[in-house]
Write a protein that holds these residues in place. Structure first.
Motif, PDB file in Angstrom:
ATOM      1  N   VAL A   1      33.754  20.421 -41.466  1.00  0.00           N
ATOM      2  CA  VAL A   1      33.202  19.106 -41.788  1.00  0.00           C
ATOM      3  C   VAL A   1      34.255  18.266 -42.498  1.00  0.00           C
ATOM      4  CG1 VAL A   1      31.357  17.842 -42.953  1.00  0.00           C
ATOM      5  CG2 VAL A   1      30.905  20.127 -42.014  1.00  0.00           C
ATOM      6  N   LYS A   2      34.492  17.061 -41.988  1.00  0.00           N
ATOM      7  CA  LYS A   2      35.418  16.119 -42.603  1.00  0.00           C
ATOM      8  C   LYS A   2      34.660  14.847 -42.952  1.00  0.00           C
ATOM      9  CE  LYS A   2      39.024  18.768 -41.979  1.00  0.00           C
ATOM     10  NZ  LYS A   2      39.685  19.411 -43.152  1.00  0.00           N
ATOM     11  N   THR A   3      34.905  14.320 -44.147  1.00  0.00           N
ATOM     12  CA  THR A   3      34.228  13.094 -44.580  1.00  0.00           C
ATOM     13  C   THR A   3      35.244  12.054 -45.012  1.00  0.00           C
ATOM     14  OG1 THR A   3      34.016  13.930 -46.845  1.00  0.00           O
ATOM     15  CG2 THR A   3      32.163  14.319 -45.347  1.00  0.00           C
ATOM     16  N   SER A   4      34.851  10.797 -44.853  1.00  0.00           N
ATOM     17  CA  SER A   4      35.695   9.688 -45.284  1.00  0.00           C
ATOM     18  C   SER A   4      34.798   8.504 -45.625  1.00  0.00           C
ATOM     19  CB  SER A   4      36.675   9.289 -44.175  1.00  0.00           C
ATOM     20  OG  SER A   4      37.403   8.122 -44.536  1.00  0.00           O
ATOM     21  N   VAL A   5      35.215   7.696 -46.600  1.00  0.00           N
ATOM     22  CA  VAL A   5      34.487   6.472 -46.929  1.00  0.00           C
ATOM     23  C   VAL A   5      35.259   5.245 -46.453  1.00  0.00           C
ATOM     24  CG1 VAL A   5      33.263   7.478 -48.896  1.00  0.00           C
ATOM     25  CG2 VAL A   5      35.502   6.400 -49.238  1.00  0.00           C
ATOM     26  N   ALA A   6      36.336   5.474 -45.726  1.00  0.00           N
ATOM     27  CA  ALA A   6      37.090   4.356 -45.161  1.00  0.00           C
ATOM     28  C   ALA A   6      36.299   3.741 -44.007  1.00  0.00           C
ATOM     29  CB  ALA A   6      38.450   4.823 -44.665  1.00  0.00           C
ATOM     30  N   ASN A   7      36.505   2.456 -43.761  1.00  0.00           N
ATOM     31  CA  ASN A   7      35.810   1.794 -42.654  1.00  0.00           C
ATOM     32  C   ASN A   7      36.174   2.434 -41.327  1.00  0.00           C
ATOM     33  OD1 ASN A   7      34.458  -0.048 -44.277  1.00  0.00           O
ATOM     34  ND2 ASN A   7      36.164  -1.496 -44.248  1.00  0.00           N
ATOM     35  N   ALA A   8      37.424   2.841 -41.197  1.00  0.00           N
ATOM     36  CA  ALA A   8      37.872   3.551 -40.008  1.00  0.00           C
ATOM     37  C   ALA A   8      38.182   4.992 -40.396  1.00  0.00           C
ATOM     38  CB  ALA A   8      39.104   2.877 -39.408  1.00  0.00           C
ATOM     39  N   PHE A   9      38.242   5.866 -39.413  1.00  0.00           N
ATOM     40  CA  PHE A   9      38.511   7.278 -39.679  1.00  0.00           C
ATOM     41  C   PHE A   9      39.669   7.691 -38.769  1.00  0.00           C
ATOM     42  CE2 PHE A   9      35.836  11.163 -41.148  1.00  0.00           C
ATOM     43  CZ  PHE A   9      36.981  11.836 -41.490  1.00  0.00           C
ATOM     44  N   PRO A  10      40.868   7.116 -39.015  1.00  0.00           N
ATOM     45  CA  PRO A  10      41.967   7.349 -38.079  1.00  0.00           C
ATOM     46  C   PRO A  10      42.639   8.705 -38.216  1.00  0.00           C
ATOM     47  CG  PRO A  10      42.715   5.991 -39.893  1.00  0.00           C
ATOM     48  CD  PRO A  10      41.240   6.204 -40.107  1.00  0.00           C
ATOM     49  N   HIS A  11      42.511   9.337 -39.386  1.00  0.00           N
ATOM     50  CA  HIS A  11      43.219  10.585 -39.617  1.00  0.00           C
ATOM     51  C   HIS A  11      42.276  11.591 -40.276  1.00  0.00           C
ATOM     52  CE1 HIS A  11      46.918   8.464 -38.687  1.00  0.00           C
ATOM     53  NE2 HIS A  11      46.638   7.586 -39.634  1.00  0.00           N
ATOM     54  N   MET A  12      42.492  12.864 -39.977  1.00  0.00           N
ATOM     55  CA  MET A  12      41.781  13.957 -40.635  1.00  0.00           C
ATOM     56  C   MET A  12      42.821  14.931 -41.163  1.00  0.00           C
ATOM     57  SD  MET A  12      38.475  14.748 -38.209  1.00  0.00           S
ATOM     58  CE  MET A  12      39.389  14.692 -36.670  1.00  0.00           C
ATOM     59  N   ILE A  13      42.661  15.323 -42.422  1.00  0.00           N
ATOM     60  CA  ILE A  13      43.594  16.255 -43.037  1.00  0.00           C
ATOM     61  C   ILE A  13      43.126  17.679 -42.763  1.00  0.00           C
ATOM     62  CG2 ILE A  13      44.572  17.065 -45.209  1.00  0.00           C
ATOM     63  CD1 ILE A  13      44.267  14.225 -46.286  1.00  0.00           C
ATOM     64  N   ILE A  14      44.004  18.503 -42.204  1.00  0.00           N
ATOM     65  CA  ILE A  14      43.716  19.894 -41.924  1.00  0.00           C
ATOM     66  C   ILE A  14      44.434  20.748 -42.963  1.00  0.00           C
ATOM     67  CG2 ILE A  14      43.843  21.726 -40.202  1.00  0.00           C
ATOM     68  CD1 ILE A  14      42.016  19.349 -39.492  1.00  0.00           C
ATOM     69  N   ALA A  15      43.669  21.591 -43.671  1.00  0.00           N
ATOM     70  CA  ALA A  15      44.222  22.335 -44.797  1.00  0.00           C
ATOM     71  C   ALA A  15      45.204  23.413 -44.356  1.00  0.00           C
ATOM     72  CB  ALA A  15      43.093  22.956 -45.614  1.00  0.00           C
ATOM     73  N   SER A  16      44.954  24.048 -43.209  1.00  0.00           N
ATOM     74  CA  SER A  16      45.841  25.095 -42.736  1.00  0.00           C
ATOM     75  C   SER A  16      45.680  25.239 -41.234  1.00  0.00           C
ATOM     76  CB  SER A  16      45.530  26.436 -43.420  1.00  0.00           C
ATOM     77  OG  SER A  16      44.341  26.990 -42.904  1.00  0.00           O
ATOM     78  N   GLU A  17      46.642  25.920 -40.604  1.00  0.00           N
ATOM     79  CA  GLU A  17      46.567  26.099 -39.154  1.00  0.00           C
ATOM     80  C   GLU A  17      45.366  26.942 -38.745  1.00  0.00           C
ATOM     81  OE1 GLU A  17      48.984  29.496 -40.788  1.00  0.00           O
ATOM     82  OE2 GLU A  17      48.822  27.338 -41.113  1.00  0.00           O
ATOM     83  N   ARG A  18      44.852  27.753 -39.665  1.00  0.00           N
ATOM     84  CA  ARG A  18      43.710  28.598 -39.326  1.00  0.00           C
ATOM     85  C   ARG A  18      42.421  27.805 -39.187  1.00  0.00           C
ATOM     86  NH1 ARG A  18      46.300  31.462 -43.264  1.00  0.00           N
ATOM     87  NH2 ARG A  18      44.724  30.912 -44.807  1.00  0.00           N
TER      88      ARG A  18
END
Length: 210
Positions: free
Chosen positions: A110-127
């Motif tokens: 699950v990824k969340t953002s409060v930005a109007n757009a959601f252009p990027h998602m941060i992935i914590a690790s390759e797993r």
């Protein structure tokens, strides 16, 4: 074999109880003693890495949003399919699992953002995006609208989840996960309300960028 873990700071008794219960449950699934010790030590290593990030007190705004998003996903996406008790059991993000929600045949990040757009998602690790298994792996991206005195606050969704967890006989499971996250009830969590702006879902399969 005998292994002893000793709590030296009583103020962390609740967290220590969760740790011991998890370690025992993990090692009890072993076929023999040697395998049990190996599983125990591997799980203890995971807890050590998790606790290095553990800071009791008020969660950062980003972690508040992330917790809200995970609870919303459990309530609105997972529980209607598998039931609330199994949904809480599948919520493994608080324990540092590769994906936030791990079912027997699927995993959700699950990824969340409060930005109007959601252009990027941060992935914590390759797993987190490792799909080299029979599990179906998906990312749920939630765009949230955050405003004071509007929407559902983190306090609201925690209390609602507690109520349903109590009715479903899994309140202890839920509270254990809150303890591991370092969540403690605070009026600060009632200042900002969230509402869902949009939801997108991505299946992680061959060709998915990672």
């Amino acid at each position: 074999a005998e292994i002893s873990l000793i709590l030296t700071d009583p103020q962390h008794q609740d967290l220590f109880d969760v740790l011991i219960e998890d370690l025992v449950e993990e090692s009890d699934n072993a076929e023999d003693e040697r395998t049990g010790v190996r599983m125990f030590l591997a799980r203890l290593g995971e807890w050590q890495r998790l606790l290095m990030r553990f800071v009791p007190g008020l969660l950062s705004r980003e972690r508040q949003q992330g917790l809200w998003g995970e609870l919303w996903t459990l309530r609105e996406v997972v529980a209607p399919v598998v039931g609330f008790r199994d949904a809480i059991r599948a919520w493994r993000g608080p324990f540092g699992a590769d994906q936030d929600i791990q079912l027997h045949n699927a995993a959700l990040e699950v990824k969340t953002s409060v930005a109007n757009a959601f252009p990027h998602m941060i992935i914590a690790s390759e797993r987190q995006l490792d799909s080299n298994s029979d599990l179906a792996l998906a990312i749920i991206a939630l765009s949230l609208d955050a405003r004071p005195n509007s929407g559902e606050t983190l306090s609201d969704i925690v209390q609602t989840t507690r109520s349903v967890a109590n009715d479903s006989g899994c309140l202890q499971l839920f509270e254990e996960r809150l303890v591991v996250l370092g969540f403690e009830d605070s009026e600060k969590y009632a200042e900002i309300g969230y509402s869902l702006r949009s939801r997108r879902q991505f299946m992680v399969q061959q060709g998915f960028p990672r």
